[in-house]
Design an enzyme around this catalytic site. Structure first.
Site, PDB file in Angstrom:
ATOM      1  N   ARG A 103       0.745  -0.712  -0.063  1.00 59.99           N
ATOM      2  CA  ARG A 103      -0.311   0.054  -0.223  1.00 59.99           C
ATOM      3  C   ARG A 103       0.599   0.910   0.016  1.00 59.99           C
ATOM      4  O   ARG A 103       1.677   1.062   1.065  1.00 59.99           O
ATOM      5  CB  ARG A 103      -0.800   0.064   1.190  1.00 59.99           C
ATOM      6  CG  ARG A 103      -1.578   1.357   1.520  1.00 59.99           C
ATOM      7  CD  ARG A 103      -2.777   1.318   2.294  1.00 59.99           C
ATOM      8  NE  ARG A 103      -4.030   0.181   1.497  1.00 59.99           N
ATOM      9  CZ  ARG A 103      -4.974   0.239   2.868  1.00 59.99           C
ATOM     10  NH1 ARG A 103      -5.725   1.342   3.620  1.00 59.99           N
ATOM     11  NH2 ARG A 103      -5.985  -0.055   1.527  1.00 59.99           N
ATOM     12  N   HIS A 130      -7.123   0.952  -6.551  1.00 62.82           N
ATOM     13  CA  HIS A 130      -7.515  -0.378  -5.409  1.00 62.82           C
ATOM     14  C   HIS A 130      -7.988  -1.140  -5.517  1.00 62.82           C
ATOM     15  O   HIS A 130      -8.744  -1.521  -5.513  1.00 62.82           O
ATOM     16  CB  HIS A 130      -8.154   0.377  -4.307  1.00 62.82           C
ATOM     17  CG  HIS A 130      -7.795   0.055  -3.088  1.00 62.82           C
ATOM     18  ND1 HIS A 130      -7.724  -1.257  -2.510  1.00 62.82           N
ATOM     19  CD2 HIS A 130      -8.624   0.390  -1.967  1.00 62.82           C
ATOM     20  CE1 HIS A 130      -7.520  -1.310  -1.463  1.00 62.82           C
ATOM     21  NE2 HIS A 130      -8.623  -1.239  -0.964  1.00 62.82           N
ATOM     22  N   GLN A 133      -9.765  -4.005  -3.915  1.00 66.98           N
ATOM     23  CA  GLN A 133     -11.365  -3.428  -3.033  1.00 66.98           C
ATOM     24  C   GLN A 133     -12.519  -3.978  -4.539  1.00 66.98           C
ATOM     25  O   GLN A 133     -13.347  -3.971  -4.186  1.00 66.98           O
ATOM     26  CB  GLN A 133     -10.957  -1.976  -2.850  1.00 66.98           C
ATOM     27  CG  GLN A 133     -12.382  -1.673  -2.542  1.00 66.98           C
ATOM     28  CD  GLN A 133     -12.738  -1.860  -0.734  1.00 66.98           C
ATOM     29  OE1 GLN A 133     -12.023  -1.917  -0.045  1.00 66.98           O
ATOM     30  NE2 GLN A 133     -14.141  -2.225  -0.806  1.00 66.98           N
ATOM     31  N   ASP A 225     -17.135   7.128  -1.819  1.00 65.45           N
ATOM     32  CA  ASP A 225     -15.682   7.445  -0.907  1.00 65.45           C
ATOM     33  C   ASP A 225     -15.649   8.611   0.010  1.00 65.45           C
ATOM     34  O   ASP A 225     -16.204   9.489  -0.305  1.00 65.45           O
ATOM     35  CB  ASP A 225     -14.847   6.996  -1.948  1.00 65.45           C
ATOM     36  CG  ASP A 225     -12.905   6.462  -1.879  1.00 65.45           C
ATOM     37  OD1 ASP A 225     -13.772   6.562   0.013  1.00 65.45           O
ATOM     38  OD2 ASP A 225     -12.903   6.674  -1.975  1.00 65.45           O
ATOM     39  N   CYS A 265     -16.792   1.527   0.135  1.00 63.62           N
ATOM     40  CA  CYS A 265     -15.239   1.055   0.498  1.00 63.62           C
ATOM     41  C   CYS A 265     -15.048   1.023   2.458  1.00 63.62           C
ATOM     42  O   CYS A 265     -14.291   0.222   1.968  1.00 63.62           O
ATOM     43  CB  CYS A 265     -14.017   1.309  -0.342  1.00 63.62           C
ATOM     44  SG  CYS A 265     -13.820   3.041   0.252  1.00 63.62           S
ATOM     45  N   ARG A 293     -13.790  -8.743   0.763  1.00 61.86           N
ATOM     46  CA  ARG A 293     -12.130  -8.600   0.201  1.00 61.86           C
ATOM     47  C   ARG A 293     -11.233  -9.753   1.075  1.00 61.86           C
ATOM     48  O   ARG A 293      -9.829 -10.615   0.246  1.00 61.86           O
ATOM     49  CB  ARG A 293     -11.358  -7.286   1.715  1.00 61.86           C
ATOM     50  CG  ARG A 293     -12.130  -6.049   1.233  1.00 61.86           C
ATOM     51  CD  ARG A 293     -11.195  -5.529  -0.347  1.00 61.86           C
ATOM     52  NE  ARG A 293      -9.915  -5.632   0.019  1.00 61.86           N
ATOM     53  CZ  ARG A 293      -8.957  -4.487   0.784  1.00 61.86           C
ATOM     54  NH1 ARG A 293      -9.596  -3.224   1.581  1.00 61.86           N
ATOM     55  NH2 ARG A 293      -7.941  -4.706   0.217  1.00 61.86           N
TER      56      ARG A 293
END
Ligand code: CP
Ligand code: NVA
Length: 308
Positions: A103, A130, A133, A225, A265, A293
């Site tokens: 990340r 991402h 996700q 988001d 998310c 996930r």
């Protein structure tokens, strides 16, 4: 499947469908112990330049449940690119571990990790994308709607890592993608062009609009988001002003279909991009996304390590 998962563009529609089948199988069978020894004696290195709840826990738990061991490397441990160059980090880690997830702030750091590492590298969020996700998100849509094609997917918010990856996966899977976005915060051209190219093949439409109602109207999925992502904290106030009209509240959500899913998310900033009544409503599947996930990433790691 390619060696790495840097972008959702590393996968084809067929590979994504296969990953969903593996994820559903693992989700069902892991409790019976079927996959317990898969990653026996294997190690996952987890590089984090930014905070995390879901990503760290799902990767570490997932790898452990399949018999392996995961090592957390936080910002102060290896200082990506400062204490040591990214290529050198990759060339050290691949002598010791079996798989790496990262990340990062810069997307290029993940591209370079993948380039210089002989073991698979997974993007666990960069400033640009991402992919893990959105695999979990589309698996969730598949479970709730029984399909991922020919839907209207509406994203309300900024052109950021989430909207880029969601736009790409929508165009790969044949779903129409609408983004309702404040002027000046639109997604990067590269992602829009790529998605439109893919959409010609899959039959999906990509619509960028500054009108939140046009995006939300008759949607099958409403997704939002945070307005300011990790690393954009200094812009928090300006973004809160710009995105005020794009808040997913009940009035906006009601423009979607009656059985529309609400997705996020997470982490959510309640009262900003979404109101409590929407995120806590019966249409909300945000915790299914979080759980998925675990299953989606297990499928990715099983594939990358040749166990499925
Ligand atoms: N959705 C997600 O990636 O959550 P974290 O930032 O908590 O890992
Ligand atoms: N766009 C958000 C996603 C968090 C999972 C961020 O980058 O902070």
């Amino acid at each position: 499947m390619k060696k790495d998962l840097v972008s959702i563009l590393d996968l084809s529609q067929k590979e994504i469908t296969e990953l969903f089948a593996i994820a559903k199988k693992v989700k069902k069978e892991v409790k019976k112990g079927k996959y317990r020894g898969c990653f026996n004696q294997q190690t996952l290195a987890m590089i984090f330049e930014k905070p995390s709840l879901r990503t760290r826990v799902s990767f570490e738990t997932g790898f452990t449940q399949l018999g392996g061991h995961a090592i957390y490397l936080g910002p102060k441990d290896i200082s990506l690119g400062a204490r040591e160059s990214v290529p050198d980090i990759a060339r050290n880690l691949d002598r010791m571990v079996n798989i790496i997830m990262a990340r990062t702030f810069s997307h290029k750091s993940i591209v370079d990790l993948a380039k210089y590492s002989k073991v698979p590298v997974i993007n666990a969020l960069s400033d640009a994308e991402h992919p893990c996700q959105v695999l979990a998100d589309f698996l969730t849509i598949d479970e709730h709607k029984g399909k991922t094609k020919k839907l209207k997917f509406a994203f309300l918010g900024a052109g950021n890592n989430m909207s880029h990856s969601l736009m790409l996966i929508s165009s790969l899977m044949g779903t129409d993608f609408y983004i309702g976005v404040a002027k000046g915060y639109e997604p990067q051209d590269y992602y829009v062009q790529k998605s439109r190219e893919l959409g010609k093949k899959s039959g999906s439409k990509i619509v960028i609009t500054n009108d939140p109602n046009e995006a939300a109207k008759n949607a099958d999925v409403i997704y939002t988001d945070v307005w300011a992502s990790m690393g954009e904290e200094a812009e928090k106030e300006a973004r809160a002003k710009a995105f005020k009209e794009y808040q997913v509240n009940m009035k906006l959500f009601k423009q979607a279909k009656k059985d529309a899913l609400f997705m996020h998310c997470l982490p959510a900033h309640r009262g900003e991009e979404v109101t409590d009544d929407v995120i806590d409503s019966k249409n909300s599947v945000v915790f299914d996304e979080a759980e998925n996930r675990l299953h989606a990433q297990k499928a990715v790691m099983l594939r990358l390590l040749g166990a499925e």
